[in-house]
Design an enzyme around this catalytic site. Structure first.
Site, PDB file in Angstrom:
ATOM      1  N   GLY A 179       6.821   5.103   7.980  1.00  8.24           N
ATOM      2  CA  GLY A 179       5.998   6.312   8.042  1.00  8.24           C
ATOM      3  C   GLY A 179       6.191   6.994   9.374  1.00  8.24           C
ATOM      4  O   GLY A 179       7.218   6.814  10.034  1.00  8.24           O
ATOM      5  N   GLY A 180       5.190   7.765   9.787  1.00  9.29           N
ATOM      6  CA  GLY A 180       5.311   8.561  11.002  1.00  9.29           C
ATOM      7  C   GLY A 180       5.009   7.756  12.260  1.00  9.29           C
ATOM      8  O   GLY A 180       4.438   6.661  12.203  1.00  9.29           O
ATOM      9  N   GLU A 215       9.571  15.999  15.067  1.00  9.13           N
ATOM     10  CA  GLU A 215      10.005  15.912  13.670  1.00  9.13           C
ATOM     11  C   GLU A 215       9.200  16.899  12.822  1.00  9.13           C
ATOM     12  O   GLU A 215       7.977  16.787  12.736  1.00  9.13           O
ATOM     13  CB  GLU A 215       9.776  14.478  13.162  1.00  9.13           C
ATOM     14  CG  GLU A 215      10.328  14.253  11.783  1.00  9.13           C
ATOM     15  CD  GLU A 215       9.972  12.870  11.235  1.00  9.13           C
ATOM     16  OE1 GLU A 215       8.805  12.455  11.363  1.00  9.13           O
ATOM     17  OE2 GLU A 215      10.869  12.233  10.666  1.00  9.13           O
ATOM     18  N   GLU A 233      -1.030   7.384  -0.281  1.00 10.58           N
ATOM     19  CA  GLU A 233      -2.095   7.839  -1.179  1.00 10.58           C
ATOM     20  C   GLU A 233      -1.679   9.089  -1.960  1.00 10.58           C
ATOM     21  O   GLU A 233      -2.262   9.399  -2.995  1.00 10.58           O
ATOM     22  CB  GLU A 233      -3.392   8.098  -0.403  1.00 10.58           C
ATOM     23  CG  GLU A 233      -3.304   9.064   0.769  1.00 10.58           C
ATOM     24  CD  GLU A 233      -2.867   8.375   2.076  1.00 10.58           C
ATOM     25  OE1 GLU A 233      -1.985   7.501   2.029  1.00 10.58           O
ATOM     26  OE2 GLU A 233      -3.408   8.739   3.131  1.00 10.58           O
ATOM     27  N   CYS A 282      13.684  11.179   6.402  1.00 13.50           N
ATOM     28  CA  CYS A 282      13.598  10.679   7.782  1.00 13.50           C
ATOM     29  C   CYS A 282      14.904  10.904   8.532  1.00 13.50           C
ATOM     30  O   CYS A 282      14.904  11.142   9.733  1.00 13.50           O
ATOM     31  CB  CYS A 282      13.219   9.210   7.791  1.00 13.50           C
ATOM     32  SG  CYS A 282      14.288   8.200   6.761  1.00 13.50           S
ATOM     33  N   LYS A 286       0.862  -1.186   0.000  1.00 16.29           N
ATOM     34  CA  LYS A 286       0.000   0.000   0.000  1.00 16.29           C
ATOM     35  C   LYS A 286       0.898   1.236   0.000  1.00 16.29           C
ATOM     36  O   LYS A 286       1.458   1.616   1.027  1.00 16.29           O
ATOM     37  CB  LYS A 286      -0.913   0.043   1.227  1.00 16.29           C
ATOM     38  CG  LYS A 286      -1.975   1.126   1.070  1.00 16.29           C
ATOM     39  CD  LYS A 286      -2.422   1.759   2.352  1.00 16.29           C
ATOM     40  CE  LYS A 286      -1.657   2.960   2.746  1.00 16.29           C
ATOM     41  NZ  LYS A 286      -1.718   4.131   1.861  1.00 16.29           N
ATOM     42  N   GLY A 331       2.460   4.637  12.779  1.00 13.13           N
ATOM     43  CA  GLY A 331       3.194   3.411  13.107  1.00 13.13           C
ATOM     44  C   GLY A 331       2.680   2.781  14.386  1.00 13.13           C
ATOM     45  O   GLY A 331       2.559   1.548  14.494  1.00 13.13           O
ATOM     46  N   GLU A 372       9.594   1.373  10.571  1.00 15.72           N
ATOM     47  CA  GLU A 372      10.636   2.369  10.273  1.00 15.72           C
ATOM     48  C   GLU A 372       9.975   3.724  10.416  1.00 15.72           C
ATOM     49  O   GLU A 372       9.198   4.137   9.550  1.00 15.72           O
ATOM     50  CB  GLU A 372      11.145   2.191   8.833  1.00 15.72           C
ATOM     51  CG  GLU A 372      11.934   0.939   8.592  1.00 15.72           C
ATOM     52  CD  GLU A 372      13.309   0.977   9.236  1.00 15.72           C
ATOM     53  OE1 GLU A 372      13.828   2.083   9.490  1.00 15.72           O
ATOM     54  OE2 GLU A 372      13.849  -0.102   9.508  1.00 15.72           O
TER      55      GLU A 372
END
Ligand code: NAD
Length: 506
Positions: free
Chosen positions: A236-237, A400, A186, A297, A183, A241, A258
């Site tokens: 992702g974030g 972040e 988007e 990242c 996936k 996550g 990650e």
């Protein structure tokens, strides 16, 4: 490569070897972040499309040829994929540029790195022994430890390095003999859709590779909880996550995460003692913070510089930040593209605003640039921003930002530098700049981050593990550990001379 008209006609959901539209018929426009105009349309899948894709991957794992294909053939297929990626490098690099807002050159480099990942995992599995014979302490037993694929893998990826992050999952998953449903974000699904075509062209059996385009809260959430999924690998974030880990927990799936980073770039004065040393440290600090508009990242978003060189260092980095040429990634001479979305730019603006309220001193940027021919007004551009006089209580230092914002803190001693660099809930990457070899090794040894650079920033190697300490994640990608994530370990114990054990006398 399928063009946007073909994509619209055939759909972007791939399950069991067939391209389809979403069950609901819904679609989503993909915007070019340089002008906010749509340039492609994809299927907007939901839970029903996810279930179809997982069912196809399940069938392909349980009954299909891929998990039982000899390792040499699997490796050969991955090498064919690498060759196809290289063949389509220009088109894919351009697509990545338009989708994610990066420069075309960055897009091309991404595609080279994707091909490298496929080659690396092909070589890794091809060169392995098929199992490890262990000494059972008697000649009457043959005991061997073997590795087998985990099963159906759900692979969920972010928008900043769309195809690169997908390849760090897809290449080892396939090398190990799994089937998968990917996936993509988007916002940036197009190159991952294109990769599925390349996998088919390379000869991957139907149902092995499946993709569902659609949002995280429907497609991603369903993948994470789906009872027929054996492993979830997410990049992702932190917030998403955490939700993925929670959704996967009741099924006791294998989970790899990650997540984000708040990465320190520690500069000692001795690194700046010569003009060349100073120039290199400044240049790399600029690159660390502002490449891909800081949407990396491992971005070196926290400059932690020794007090004695702070003024000279910050003055020079601010001067150079102001000269970075912003614009549409496809324009000649542009060095940095826009942010990926209006939402992302609004988030960056809010962080800069909060930093200024908390006492940071603006040394460059801090606003949207003037529009120009290369920079349409509707694009999501934001100037590279340097914030001096920051401290660790500020939100902009702790959280972040994921944008072109560099914060500056200072230290006086080595202990203070290490304490600052480790004072983060994350632990993805960090760097130390020094001319003192002993100090370099001491500081690198004390940094609590998954990657530490000494006198460099950003390089990674496919053969070296990538991942985070702390809340930067769980597990590793790349390297042998990046393959191990996609495997189960099995001990096969064979008694060569079976006899009764007579534990029970009767
Ligand atoms: P995000 O968390 O918003 O989205 C990542 C993916 O998760 C997307 O595909 C999204 O649709 C999906 N998702 C969202 N909510 C979900 C849910 N509830 N369940 C399942 N899936 C869900 O992240 P992003 O904004 O796309 O990417 C930026 C983040 O990714 C940053 O934090 C960055 O540091 C991180 N990142 C980390 C690495 C790394 O190697 N550690 C690499 C690249 C990006």
């Amino acid at each position: 490569m399928a063009d946007s008209t073909e994509l619209r006609a055939r759909g972007t959901i791939h399950a069991g070897g067939e391209w389809r539209a979403a069950v609901s018929g819904a679609t989503r426009e993909i915007l070019d972040p340089a002008d906010a105009l749509p340039f492609a349309v994809v299927a907007e899948g939901d839970e029903r499309d996810t279930d179809l894709a997982v069912a196809a991957a399940r069938r392909a794992f349980d009954e299909g040829p891929w998990p039982r294909t000899p390792v040499a053939e699997r490796a050969a297929l991955l090498r064919r994929v690498a060759a196809l990626l290289t063949r389509d490098r220009e088109e894919l690099g351009l697509l990545e540029s338009r989708d994610a807002g990066k420069t075309v050159e960055e897009g091309r480099v991404d595609i080279d790195c994707v091909a490298d990942a496929f080659r690396y995992f092909a070589d890794l599995v091809a060169g392995e022994a098929p199992g490890r014979v262990v000494d059972a302490g008697t000649p009457d037993v043959h005991s061997v430890v073997v590795h087998e694929p985990v099963g159906v893998c759900a692979l969920i990826t972010p928008w900043n390095y769309p195809l690169l992050q997908a390849s760090w999952k897809i290449a080892p998953a396939l090398a190990a003999g799994n089937t998968f449903v990917v996936k993509p974000s988007e916002i940036t699904p197009l190159t991952t859709v294109a990769l599925i075509d390349l996998l088919t062209e390379a000869g991957l059996p139907a149902g092995t590779a499946n993709i569902v385009t659609g949002p995280g809260h429907t497609v991603g959430a369903r993948l994470a909880e789906h009872p027929d999924v054996d492993l979830v690998s997410f990049t992702g974030g932190l917030v998403s996550g955490t939700k993925v880990a929670q959704a996967a927990a009741p099924g006791v799936k294998k989970v790899a995460l990650e997540l984000g980073g708040k990465n320190p770039n520690v500069v000692f004065a001795d690194a700046c003692a010569t003009d060349d040393g100073f120039d290199t440290a400044v240049d790399q600090a600029l690159n660390a913070a502002f490449i891909h508009s800081g949407q990396v990242c491992s971005a070196g978003a926290r400059l932690i510089v020794e007090e004695t060189v702070r003024d000279r260092f910050v003055t020079e980095i601010a001067r150079r930040a102001e000269r970075i040429r912003l614009g549409r990634g496809t324009e000649d001479g542009v060095e940095c593209g826009p942010l990926v979305s209006a939402q992302q730019r609004a988030k960056v603006e809010a962080y800069v605003e909060s930093a200024l309220q908390e006492g940071a001193v603006l040394r460059s940027g801090g606003k949207r640039p003037e529009p120009s021919a290369a920079r349409p007004e509707a694009g999501y551009f934001y100037e590279p921003t340097v914030l001096d006089r920051c401290h660790r209580e500020m939100r902009v230092v702790r959280e972040e930002v994921f944008g072109p914002v560099l914060t500056v803190e200072t230290f006086r001693t080595e202990d203070e530098a290490v304490a600052l660099a480790n004072d983060t809930e994350y632990g993805l990457a960090g760097a130390v700049w020094t001319a003192d070899a002993g100090r370099a090794r001491r500081v690198a040894g004390r940094l609590r981050h998954g990657t530490v650079w000494i006198n460099d920033f950003h390089p990674y190697l496919p053969q070296a593990e990538w991942g985070g300490f702390g809340r930067s994640g769980v597990g590793r990608e790349l390297g042998p550990a990046g393959l191990a994530e996609y495997r189960e370990t099995k001990h096969v114990y064979q008694n060569l001379a079976p006899r009764p054990v007579r534990w029970f006398a009767g």
